[in-house]
Design an enzyme around this catalytic site. Structure first.
Site: not given
Length: 328
Positions: A25, A29, A89, A93, A113, A117, A147-148, A187, A244, A271, A320
């Site tokens: 997973h 948050r 997941e 909080n 940064r 994603h 471009r993509q 991914h 990735e 994580h 984890e």
């Protein structure tokens, strides 16, 4: 403190000889879990499998995935969310939903940064994007932008980027799968400082394999796609459980450069998690072979929550480690 100056060239046999190892997973948050769960269920067709409350620590966990016909059950006869790939997941909080000043760090805004994603793979990306636009989903990048022209980025309620890619008739030349196999949590992308150190870590310490390297010389970055074995009849584009690693050229030569790991303020990304049948054996061998080269927080079975461990990669991102069938 990260371990970016460490040598991770030693191969962990438990990681390389254990077919049960699974990229289980990715944890994000969220500010308002009701809003976020509804977003992923309504717009993408994900299913909430389990919710776990921890009153003493004042947080809750929500486990979602795309529909799975073969999900096992744990000791409580509940869905075993720790044995499958493609689990999302969401960590909440308590109280953040009522705080007008609280904001999630999505990992894509300077100077914080790091995490980039999550990515959902679909058979027909153009149709999926049109459907999402019709539902009112916001986009960071539409197919027609930039471009993509074969990828898009949708935005979830907290501003996390969700990449959308197609696995049929794609430019990568993959011939599998040959038909629509549904939507997949393909991914998770994180940015890394030094690919040589980080690739050694994920391959040698955790037993992952490189499935694809994509170099973009004009933009001066390279993407590395890693994971465990590709299921029969599929490709790295359609499977779940891919990591990735994005390397922007030159960062490895700057001694003062580092990425935000998501767990320091301002928080957002949490994580990734790998699971297996015997995480105690895996963690013990990592400790034995690497010693203080590995940062643990905590070591296996030594924290408030038992039967799990957290270790850090060369950039300080948390991983984890849990057993299949973990009951929390």
């Amino acid at each position: 403190m990260t371990s970016s100056n460490k040598d991770f060239s030693i191969k962990i046999e438990a990681a390389h000889n254990d077919p049960s190892l699974t990229f289980n997973h990715t944890c994000l948050r969220v500010k308002d879990p009701v809003r976020s769960v509804e977003f992923y269920e309504k717009n993408f067709g994900m299913k909430l499998h389990a919710k776990k409350d921890f009153p003493d620590m004042k947080f809750s966990l929500y486990f979602l995935s795309f529909p799975k016909d073969n999900m096992k059950t744990n000791c409580h006869n509940e869905p075993d969310v720790f044995s499958s790939e493609g689990i999302l997941e969401l960590t909440h909080n308590w109280g953040s939903e009522s705080d007008p000043e609280f904001k999630i760090n999505n990992g894509n805004v300077e100077p914080h940064r790091g995490f980039g994603h999550i990515c959902f793979a679909v058979a027909d990306v153009e149709k999926e994007c049109n459907d999402l636009e019709a539902k009112g989903v916001a986009f960071q990048k539409k197919l027609s932008d930039g471009r993509q022209k074969d990828i898009a980025f949708a935005l979830d309620p907290d501003g996390y980027w969700i990449e959308l890619i197609g696995y049929l008739n794609n430019k990568h030349g993959n011939t599998l799968p040959t038909k629509d196999v549904g939507m997949r949590f393909n991914h998770t992308m994180i940015r890394i400082k030094d690919p040589s150190k980080t690739l050694d870590f994920y391959q040698n310490v955790l037993g992952m394999k490189i499935h694809k390297i994509s170099e973009h010389a004009n933009a001066k970055f390279t993407n590395y796609f890693l994971g465990y074995d590709i299921p029969e009849g599929e490709s790295w584009l359609s499977m779940e459980g891919i990591l990735e690693l994005c390397h922007n050229w030159g960062t490895e030569n700057d001694p003062d450069f580092s990425y935000h790991n998501g767990n320091q303020a301002p928080q957002g990304y949490g994580h990734i998690c790998v699971s297996c049948t015997d995480p105690s054996k895996l963690c013990s061998e990592i400790e034995e072979k690497y010693g203080d080269k590995i940062t643990w927080a905590p070591k296996f079975n030594q924290g408030k929550m038992k039967n799990l461990a957290f270790l850090k990669d060369p950039d300080g991102y948390s991983i984890e480690v849990v057993p299949h069938g973990l009951c929390v």
